[in-house]
Scaffold this motif. Structure first.
Motif, mmCIF file in Angstrom:
data_model
loop_
_atom_site.group_PDB
_atom_site.id
_atom_site.type_symbol
_atom_site.label_atom_id
_atom_site.label_comp_id
_atom_site.label_asym_id
_atom_site.label_seq_id
_atom_site.Cartn_x
_atom_site.Cartn_y
_atom_site.Cartn_z
ATOM 1 N N PHE A 232 -11.051 14.730 6.751
ATOM 2 C CA PHE A 232 -11.034 13.567 5.868
ATOM 3 C C PHE A 232 -10.732 13.964 4.424
ATOM 4 C CE2 PHE A 232 -13.750 12.393 9.424
ATOM 5 C CZ PHE A 232 -13.168 11.184 9.805
ATOM 6 N N LEU A 233 -9.820 13.207 3.830
ATOM 7 C CA LEU A 233 -9.525 13.370 2.413
ATOM 8 C C LEU A 233 -10.332 12.315 1.658
ATOM 9 C CD1 LEU A 233 -7.933 14.633 0.099
ATOM 10 C CD2 LEU A 233 -6.087 12.988 0.542
ATOM 11 N N GLN A 234 -11.367 12.760 0.961
ATOM 12 C CA GLN A 234 -12.176 11.835 0.181
ATOM 13 C C GLN A 234 -11.595 11.725 -1.232
ATOM 14 O OE1 GLN A 234 -16.359 12.677 0.185
ATOM 15 N NE2 GLN A 234 -16.606 12.251 2.365
ATOM 16 N N PHE A 235 -11.669 10.521 -1.786
ATOM 17 C CA PHE A 235 -11.109 10.305 -3.118
ATOM 18 C C PHE A 235 -11.792 9.116 -3.778
ATOM 19 C CE2 PHE A 235 -8.691 7.887 -0.055
ATOM 20 C CZ PHE A 235 -8.433 6.663 -0.661
ATOM 21 N N VAL A 236 -11.554 8.994 -5.072
ATOM 22 C CA VAL A 236 -12.055 7.851 -5.834
ATOM 23 C C VAL A 236 -10.907 6.860 -6.003
ATOM 24 C CG1 VAL A 236 -12.825 7.073 -8.107
ATOM 25 C CG2 VAL A 236 -13.884 9.071 -7.052
ATOM 26 N N LEU A 237 -11.153 5.618 -5.620
ATOM 27 C CA LEU A 237 -10.171 4.547 -5.781
ATOM 28 C C LEU A 237 -10.523 3.738 -7.024
ATOM 29 C CD1 LEU A 237 -7.824 2.729 -4.740
ATOM 30 C CD2 LEU A 237 -9.557 1.449 -3.455
ATOM 31 N N TYR A 238 -9.620 3.734 -7.985
ATOM 32 C CA TYR A 238 -9.774 2.963 -9.219
ATOM 33 C C TYR A 238 -8.839 1.765 -9.138
ATOM 34 C CZ TYR A 238 -9.182 1.853 -14.234
ATOM 35 O OH TYR A 238 -9.113 1.226 -15.459
ATOM 36 N N LYS A 239 -9.361 0.593 -9.410
ATOM 37 C CA LYS A 239 -8.506 -0.597 -9.329
ATOM 38 C C LYS A 239 -8.864 -1.586 -10.438
ATOM 39 C CE LYS A 239 -11.389 -3.054 -5.949
ATOM 40 N NZ LYS A 239 -11.689 -4.207 -6.815
ATOM 41 N N GLU A 240 -7.854 -2.274 -10.904
ATOM 42 C CA GLU A 240 -8.028 -3.318 -11.907
ATOM 43 C C GLU A 240 -7.435 -4.621 -11.382
ATOM 44 O OE1 GLU A 240 -6.311 -2.279 -15.637
ATOM 45 O OE2 GLU A 240 -7.442 -0.422 -15.873
ATOM 46 N N ASN A 241 -8.222 -5.681 -11.460
ATOM 47 C CA ASN A 241 -7.718 -7.031 -11.165
ATOM 48 C C ASN A 241 -7.182 -7.177 -9.740
ATOM 49 O OD1 ASN A 241 -7.662 -9.553 -12.373
ATOM 50 N ND2 ASN A 241 -5.485 -9.430 -12.820
ATOM 51 N N ILE A 242 -7.807 -6.527 -8.782
ATOM 52 C CA ILE A 242 -7.404 -6.636 -7.384
ATOM 53 C C ILE A 242 -8.635 -6.347 -6.518
ATOM 54 C CG2 ILE A 242 -6.659 -4.209 -7.307
ATOM 55 C CD1 ILE A 242 -4.512 -5.036 -5.313
ATOM 56 N N ASP A 243 -8.805 -7.074 -5.419
ATOM 57 C CA ASP A 243 -9.985 -6.869 -4.581
ATOM 58 C C ASP A 243 -9.799 -5.663 -3.677
ATOM 59 O OD1 ASP A 243 -9.214 -7.919 -1.649
ATOM 60 O OD2 ASP A 243 -8.262 -9.217 -3.123
ATOM 61 N N THR A 244 -10.893 -5.182 -3.111
ATOM 62 C CA THR A 244 -10.874 -3.947 -2.322
ATOM 63 C C THR A 244 -9.994 -4.062 -1.093
ATOM 64 O OG1 THR A 244 -13.097 -3.337 -3.063
ATOM 65 C CG2 THR A 244 -12.301 -2.302 -1.047
ATOM 66 N N SER A 245 -10.091 -5.179 -0.383
ATOM 67 C CA SER A 245 -9.320 -5.345 0.845
ATOM 68 C C SER A 245 -7.825 -5.264 0.574
ATOM 69 C CB SER A 245 -9.671 -6.689 1.497
ATOM 70 O OG SER A 245 -8.911 -6.886 2.659
ATOM 71 N N ALA A 266 -17.042 2.223 1.406
ATOM 72 C CA ALA A 266 -18.452 1.894 1.648
ATOM 73 C C ALA A 266 -18.771 0.436 1.351
ATOM 74 C CB ALA A 266 -19.349 2.801 0.807
ATOM 75 N N GLY A 267 -18.086 -0.166 0.383
ATOM 76 C CA GLY A 267 -18.412 -1.542 0.014
ATOM 77 C C GLY A 267 -17.231 -2.276 -0.576
ATOM 78 N N MET A 268 -17.302 -3.602 -0.509
ATOM 79 C CA MET A 268 -16.266 -4.451 -1.084
ATOM 80 C C MET A 268 -16.531 -4.676 -2.575
ATOM 81 S SD MET A 268 -14.152 -5.268 1.349
ATOM 82 C CE MET A 268 -13.333 -6.737 0.736
ATOM 83 N N LYS A 269 -15.467 -4.667 -3.348
ATOM 84 C CA LYS A 269 -15.573 -4.942 -4.780
ATOM 85 C C LYS A 269 -14.673 -6.137 -5.121
ATOM 86 C CE LYS A 269 -18.155 -1.287 -5.450
ATOM 87 N NZ LYS A 269 -18.502 -1.109 -4.032
ATOM 88 N N ASP A 270 -15.144 -6.975 -6.058
ATOM 89 C CA ASP A 270 -14.430 -8.195 -6.411
ATOM 90 C C ASP A 270 -13.086 -7.905 -7.084
ATOM 91 O OD1 ASP A 270 -16.481 -9.702 -5.388
ATOM 92 O OD2 ASP A 270 -17.462 -10.003 -7.320
ATOM 93 N N LYS A 271 -12.258 -8.943 -7.130
ATOM 94 C CA LYS A 271 -10.951 -8.823 -7.774
ATOM 95 C C LYS A 271 -11.077 -8.750 -9.291
ATOM 96 C CE LYS A 271 -6.667 -11.338 -8.671
ATOM 97 N NZ LYS A 271 -5.835 -12.519 -8.377
ATOM 98 N N LYS A 306 -3.776 -10.781 -19.937
ATOM 99 C CA LYS A 306 -4.489 -10.751 -18.656
ATOM 100 C C LYS A 306 -4.197 -9.471 -17.886
ATOM 101 C CE LYS A 306 -4.759 -15.759 -18.031
ATOM 102 N NZ LYS A 306 -4.388 -16.909 -17.178
ATOM 103 N N GLY A 307 -3.012 -8.886 -18.116
ATOM 104 C CA GLY A 307 -2.698 -7.641 -17.449
ATOM 105 C C GLY A 307 -2.292 -7.846 -16.010
ATOM 106 N N SER A 308 -1.900 -6.775 -15.369
ATOM 107 C CA SER A 308 -1.496 -6.822 -13.974
ATOM 108 C C SER A 308 -2.463 -5.989 -13.167
ATOM 109 C CB SER A 308 -0.074 -6.274 -13.830
ATOM 110 O OG SER A 308 -0.024 -4.936 -14.316
ATOM 111 N N CYS A 309 -2.416 -6.183 -11.858
ATOM 112 C CA CYS A 309 -3.289 -5.365 -11.008
ATOM 113 C C CYS A 309 -2.748 -3.944 -10.984
ATOM 114 C CB CYS A 309 -3.363 -5.955 -9.602
ATOM 115 S SG CYS A 309 -1.801 -5.986 -8.717
ATOM 116 N N ILE A 310 -3.638 -3.006 -10.900
ATOM 117 C CA ILE A 310 -3.245 -1.601 -10.928
ATOM 118 C C ILE A 310 -4.178 -0.810 -10.023
ATOM 119 C CG2 ILE A 310 -4.666 -1.078 -12.954
ATOM 120 C CD1 ILE A 310 -2.511 0.883 -13.834
ATOM 121 N N ILE A 311 -3.624 0.202 -9.359
ATOM 122 C CA ILE A 311 -4.398 1.058 -8.457
ATOM 123 C C ILE A 311 -4.113 2.509 -8.816
ATOM 124 C CG2 ILE A 311 -4.803 1.723 -6.057
ATOM 125 C CD1 ILE A 311 -3.669 -0.984 -5.227
ATOM 126 N N ARG A 312 -5.160 3.309 -8.899
ATOM 127 C CA ARG A 312 -5.016 4.742 -9.110
ATOM 128 C C ARG A 312 -6.002 5.474 -8.201
ATOM 129 N NH1 ARG A 312 -1.013 3.292 -10.904
ATOM 130 N NH2 ARG A 312 -0.146 3.518 -13.010
#
Length: 659
Positions: A232-245, A266-271, A306-312
């Motif tokens: 398993f490759l574990q990592f930190v998911l950083y997101k702005e303005n987008i839900d976890t799913s 492990a858990g759902m995070k809001d948009k 408002k910005g755009s959604c972003i994932i890192r």
């Protein structure tokens, strides 16, 4: 002024406060970067993006069709020669055999475009779809920058013709300039400029299909996974303005992961917020996942728009452990409250009131209510749950289908009103046959009017169009998760009512005679996550001696398990800071990306001769199932509903629009 919004909360049992401090009005989530959430794992580690690597291969870009893994870029000579031979064989109208092979090899190495015999393609396509349609398709494909992404062919009923079109398009001779997919029963022809926009699950299958090649490559990678490397490759998911799913689906798609496994979390995070959480992926190369960081996007939380959604993604490490749903100890919240109004215009008095409120919240915590999110946008999910527990399925269906107070669009409103009038002029009790007939007819009509977001309503009317008047069948046609939501909403409503009664009559948040106290909790499963229910939990009813010494329904479908829930929640690691600023949209807190780029929120000190605005940055850590909105309700002594927040202003008197 906020009384009518308090009524909404009282409707679901949220009625009391734990601490006596004065409240204040404040705008929450004015910017999505005002609401920052860091997940906390079972070992107390906080998910923070403090490493942002971009060491993916130079050719890796942000489209699912073009992302290349390390394994693909380092393929053996035999495979490379094989690809070159196929490209050579597919080229048309070339020079001599030797020259053709050399030119083809050079093209393969430099990834130049293959020469297309448009005359041959046009002739073959004309035989299948007719001259006019074929010419329109060819003209569309030959455009450099077409206005549309794809050309939708007319309805083709002949299955053999559709198969022949698929075979023509996926052939090695033409698949570099055209691809096709099926959508709602019709075939779409895609321009090469938009291959990366095609839905992955609608590609036409074939040996030259990139999606199929990807599957073959994934199988090869699986068999070649290094034995000494954890799975398993574990990592930190950083997101702005987008839900976890949605973010998880995007990562799976853009990193070309196995769609059946995707990534686990492990858990759902809001948009609406900036969140970081722990995730894992099964047998994935780091370079493959890091291609996500090559994607375009303006983020970091320091934009005034408002910005755009972003994932890192970052902090990548291999582990033998998979991140599993529920395996978290809680969440760390850092929240900005803007344009605070305490009702006092004196600068020093306002600051003192805010400091008292912060200390009161820190010492007392808050009543552990279930938040308004639990009861749906129309605040009626618990009403549906009650009708189900009473066995009144017709009543439950009526609540789901009725006109909503929060206001629907014109078409949806018309659908609900049409349904409400379905029995007009019909004596339902005396003429059951007529009632069934008109309901089935109305159900078919309303089903066409429902939006795609009305999943419960669509399921109900679809069922009633076939079996009118069978409301239990109609309700059970709703997905199991949604059915459970209604029942859990009523369970939450009961908890809120009991919690309010206990605080109101007990007169204190301290332990009282008759309270249930959790003495021991051994409910952790093998993964460390808590189990639902009372299994492994030792609960005691407090009696007078403890105080002195200081110490189901028959239908299985609608049965609910119980659990122990703490009446009071006391956040840990509470911090707060009062801010003064002039710009209503000034960033007041740093996100992880801002820290990585050394971007600061600090501006020049607020000018006293201008309109000074008060804000507060408050941070706290909550366990699972505790609501940050309820925590803020205790701090501000204001309602938590979105309707209330939308009426507030970012400058001037915060609550001036409330009636």
């Amino acid at each position: 002024m906020a009384n009518r919004y308090d009524d909404l909360e009282r409707k679901v049992g949220i009625a009391e406060y734990a601490s006596p401090h004065d409240g204040f009005a404040a705008v929450v989530k004015a910017r999505y970067s005002d609401f920052i959430v860091h997940e906390v794992d079972l070992n107390g580690n906080i998910a923070r993006l403090d490493k942002l690597e971009t060491s993916a291969p130079a050719e890796a870009v942000s489209t699912p069709m073009q992302l290349e893994t390390k394994e693909e870029s380092n393929a053996g000579d035999a495979n490379e020669n094989s690809r070159k031979r196929k490209l050579s064989e597919s080229a048309a109208d070339g020079p001599s055999a030797d020259g053709d092979k050399k030119e083809s090899d050079d093209n393969a190495a430099n990834k130049t475009e293959v020469v297309i015999d448009w005359n041959s393609f046009t002739e073959s396509l004309c035989k299948l779809v007719g001259d006019d349609t074929a010419k329109e398709v060819i003209a569309f494909l030959q455009q450099d920058e077409p206005a549309e992404q794809f050309y939708t062919l007319p309805q083709i009923s002949d299955k053999q013709v559709r198969r022949s079109i698929h075979q023509l398009i996926k052939s090695a001779e033409f698949n570099s300039v055209v691809r096709a997919d099926n959508h709602e029963g019709r075939l779409r022809v895609w321009h090469k400029a938009f291959f990366d926009k095609m839905p992955r699950d609608t590609f036409v299958s074939g040996s030259n299909n990139p999606a199929k090649r990807s599957n073959k490559q994934n199988k090869q990678k699986k068999s070649e996974w290094p034995r000494d490397r954890p799975n398993f490759l574990q990592f930190v998911l950083y997101k702005e303005n987008i839900d976890t799913s949605t973010a998880a689906k995007d990562v799976t798609r853009f990193a070309r992961l196995n769609p059946k496994r995707g990534i686990s979390y492990a858990g759902m995070k809001d948009k609406r917020g900036v969140t970081t959480q722990f995730c894992s992926a099964f047998r994935v190369e780091k370079e493959q996942l890091l291609a996500i960081n090559k994607r375009d996007g303006v983020g970091g939380g320091n934009s005034s728009t408002k910005g755009s959604c972003i994932i890192r993604v970052g902090n990548l490490t291999y582990s033998n452990e998979e991140v599993k749903l529920g395996a978290l100890a809680g969440n760390r919240f850092d929240i900005v409250l803007r344009n605070i109004d305490t009702g006092d215009d004196n600068h020093d008095t306002t600051r003192r009131k805010l400091e008292v409120a912060g200390e009161g919240f820190k010492q007392s915590g808050f009543i552990n209510y279930f938040g308004m999110q639990r009861f749906g946008k129309s605040v009626d999910t618990h009403e549906v749950g009650l009708q189900i527990l009473k066995g009144d399925f017709e009543g439950a269906v009526d609540i789901i289908m009725r006109e909503k107070a929060d206001g629907d669009g014109p078409r949806v409103l018309e659908a609900r009103q049409t349904w409400a009038k379905r029995f007009d002029g019909v004596n339902v009790k005396e003429d059951e046959a007529k009632a069934s007939e008109v309901e089935a007819k109305c159900a078919r009509q309303v089903e066409k009017m429902c939006s795609r977001f009305m999943m419960c309503e669509r399921s109900i009317v679809s069922s009633l169009s076939r079996k009118p008047r069978d409301y239990k069948r109609a309700f059970t046609s709703i997905s199991k998760n949604m059915r459970s939501m209604f029942l859990h909403a009523y369970q939450s409503f009961l908890w809120n009512k009991v919690a309010s009664f206990r605080i109101k009559t007990g007169g204190s948040t301290e332990v009282r005679e008759g309270d249930l106290v959790l003495l021991e909790d051994k409910s952790s499963g093998e993964t460390g996550g808590r189990t639902s229910g009372l299994k492994g939990k030792c609960v005691k009813v407090v009696d007078e001696l403890d105080i002195k010494e200081g110490n189901r329904i028959g239908d299985k479908e609608i049965s609910l398990c119980g659990d122990y829930r703490k009446l009071m929640c006391k956040p840990s690691d509470v911090t707060f800071a009062v801010k003064e600023y002039n710009d209503p949209l000034q960033p007041l807190i740093n996100t992880d990306l801002m820290d990585l780029s050394s971007t600061s929120t600090e501006k020049e000190e607020a000018k006293k001769d201008e309109n000074v605005l008060f804000g507060m940055v408050i941070g706290f850590t909550l366990p699972p199932s505790a609501y940050a909105t309820i925590a803020l309700r205790e701090l501000t002594k204001r309602p938590t509903s979105s309707d209330y927040q939308t009426k507030l202003e970012l400058s001037g008197k915060c609550e001036r629009n409330l009636i």
